[in-house]
Design an enzyme around this catalytic site. Structure first.
Site, mmCIF file in Angstrom:
data_model
loop_
_atom_site.group_PDB
_atom_site.id
_atom_site.type_symbol
_atom_site.label_atom_id
_atom_site.label_comp_id
_atom_site.label_asym_id
_atom_site.label_seq_id
_atom_site.Cartn_x
_atom_site.Cartn_y
_atom_site.Cartn_z
ATOM 1 N N HIS A 154 51.663 41.034 52.157
ATOM 2 C CA HIS A 154 51.234 41.993 52.276
ATOM 3 C C HIS A 154 51.208 43.081 52.170
ATOM 4 C CE1 HIS A 154 53.438 42.783 56.064
ATOM 5 N NE2 HIS A 154 53.151 43.878 56.130
ATOM 6 N N ASP A 155 52.624 44.025 51.911
ATOM 7 C CA ASP A 155 53.096 44.704 51.790
ATOM 8 C C ASP A 155 53.342 45.071 49.593
ATOM 9 O OD1 ASP A 155 52.149 46.427 53.500
ATOM 10 O OD2 ASP A 155 53.681 46.809 54.568
ATOM 11 N N LYS A 214 52.636 48.297 47.633
ATOM 12 C CA LYS A 214 53.513 49.496 47.586
ATOM 13 C C LYS A 214 54.413 49.416 46.441
ATOM 14 C CE LYS A 214 53.950 50.395 52.790
ATOM 15 N NZ LYS A 214 54.538 50.389 53.719
ATOM 16 N N HIS A 246 47.422 50.735 48.339
ATOM 17 C CA HIS A 246 48.371 49.501 48.370
ATOM 18 C C HIS A 246 47.811 47.877 49.163
ATOM 19 C CE1 HIS A 246 49.897 50.063 52.493
ATOM 20 N NE2 HIS A 246 50.037 48.620 52.434
ATOM 21 N N HIS A 256 44.000 43.669 55.005
ATOM 22 C CA HIS A 256 45.141 44.266 56.190
ATOM 23 C C HIS A 256 45.465 45.455 56.506
ATOM 24 C CE1 HIS A 256 48.637 45.990 53.386
ATOM 25 N NE2 HIS A 256 49.153 45.823 54.948
HETATM 26 FE FE LIG Z 1 50.598 47.549 54.374
#
Ligand SMILES: [Fe+2]
Length: 355
Positions: free
Chosen positions: A209-210, A213, A239, A263
């Protein structure tokens, strides 16, 4: 939930697993001996195979006989732009080599020249070895990711490794965050009627999910102490969309990109990046939003210890229908009620979690 009806094997793919743990060969060239030694030493501790050179002629000789995955070079050596020469040589030997130029004087002309010859990026001196290592991992894994075709379970390993070696490595407080997010998603989704395929997709979305970044212009925001500037805040808010966009290149990852993009959307419409509201956000997206916060509350961060269970419960009551979907909040509250401390993922340092 709709049943996709796709068997597990088909979703996960059963192709032979490619070897993703080969050594990465890196050539470093810099006439600053101290910098060269520190980068050499650090990259080796991170599993790279490194050849380091002070003289351009030696680096070029090495490029004639050895194929490198990445070349890290100073732009100006002895006052001459030898870095460009090395770059050209490296590209001639291997067209998709990852090239990083380091410079104390970012001169526009050199930057343009480097781009033309395919340099992946410019790093300003003094170069932070951790940042360089994270950067190389990202670029090299992405190159494989785009050119090779992997089974889905290998993609999952690549993505989790990539996240662990970049974002979670730079910010140690987020170590294992993706894995724990997957753990919580699984627990919550089982209280809805997700089928196995949907559960797998949600776990994968949680792990990745990240991921966006990694593509932020400056990873140092992630560990910045004190409040972010407006510009930095806007950069970080990219992101979710960035991650979804980058992962969509693989058709098998398409089904998870919506939840990733969503998210940080809040149930009340005050989230980002799109400001979606209520069921405009998919259920996986609403679960991920809850899990992102839940893990931050339940683990130690630089600014706080894990919250006690009671405080977490209060927070979920408070945010029910605000930040969080009431249906998801209720499932979390019910799970905490039934399981108590056992509901929470194990602490990454073996310390006590919420009590
Ligand atoms: Fe996040």
């Amino acid at each position: 939930m709709q049943h996709a009806g796709t068997p597990n094997d088909e979703v996960l793919g059963l192709a032979t697993a490619p070897q993703i743990e080969e050594k990465i060969r890196v050539l470093i060239l810099d006439d600053d001996r101290a910098l060269l030694d520190s980068l050499h030493e650090y990259l080796e501790t991170r599993g790279f195979e490194v050849d380091a050179f002070v003289r351009t002629a030696d680096a070029i000789k090495a490029l004639e006989t050895t194929t490198y995955d990445a070349v890290v070079t100073d732009v100006l050596l002895d006052g001459r732009t030898d870095g460009q020469e090395v770059l050209k040589q490296a590209r001639a030997r291997r067209s998709d080599v990852v090239v990083v130029m380091m410079t104390a004087f970012p001169i526009l002309e050199d930057a343009v020249g480097a781009m033309r010859h395919g340099a992946a990026d410019y790093l300003r001196k003094p170069v932070n070895p951790r940042k360089l290592s994270a950067f190389l991992h990202r670029e090299i894994q992405m190159r494989r990711f785009e050119t090779e075709s992997f089974a889905l379970d290998d993609l999952v390993s690549i993505l989790s490794e990539l996240v662990a070696r970049t974002i979670e490595h730079i910010d140690p407080y987020t170590r294992g965050h993706g894995e724990r997010a997957a753990y919580y998603c699984d627990k919550i989704a089982r209280r809805f009627d997700f089928n196995e395929v949907e559960l797998q997709r949600l776990r994968l979305a949680a792990i990745a999910h990240d991921y966006g970044k990694i593509y932020l212009r400056d990873l140092s925001f992630l560990t910045k102490e004190g409040p972010l500037t407006e510009l930095e805040r806007q950069e970080i808010m990219r992101h979710p969309h960035l991650g979804a966009e980058k992962l969509a290149v693989d058709p098998r990852l398409k089904p998870i990109t919506r939840a990733i993009a969503e998210h940080h959307e809040r149930f009340d419409g005050r989230g980002y990046p799109y400001g979606l509201k209520g069921d405009e956000i998919s259920l996986p997206g609403r679960i991920l939003c809850v899990v992102e916060v839940l893990d931050a509350l339940a683990t130690r961060r630089s600014y706080k210890p894990p919250w006690p269970i009671e405080k977490i419960r209060e927070f979920f009551h408070e945010q029910r229908g605000n930040a969080f979907d009431p249906a998801v909040s209720d499932r979390v509250l019910a799970a905490i009620e039934e399981e108590g401390a056992a509901f929470f993922a194990p602490d990454p340092d073996g310390g006590p979690g919420p009590m």
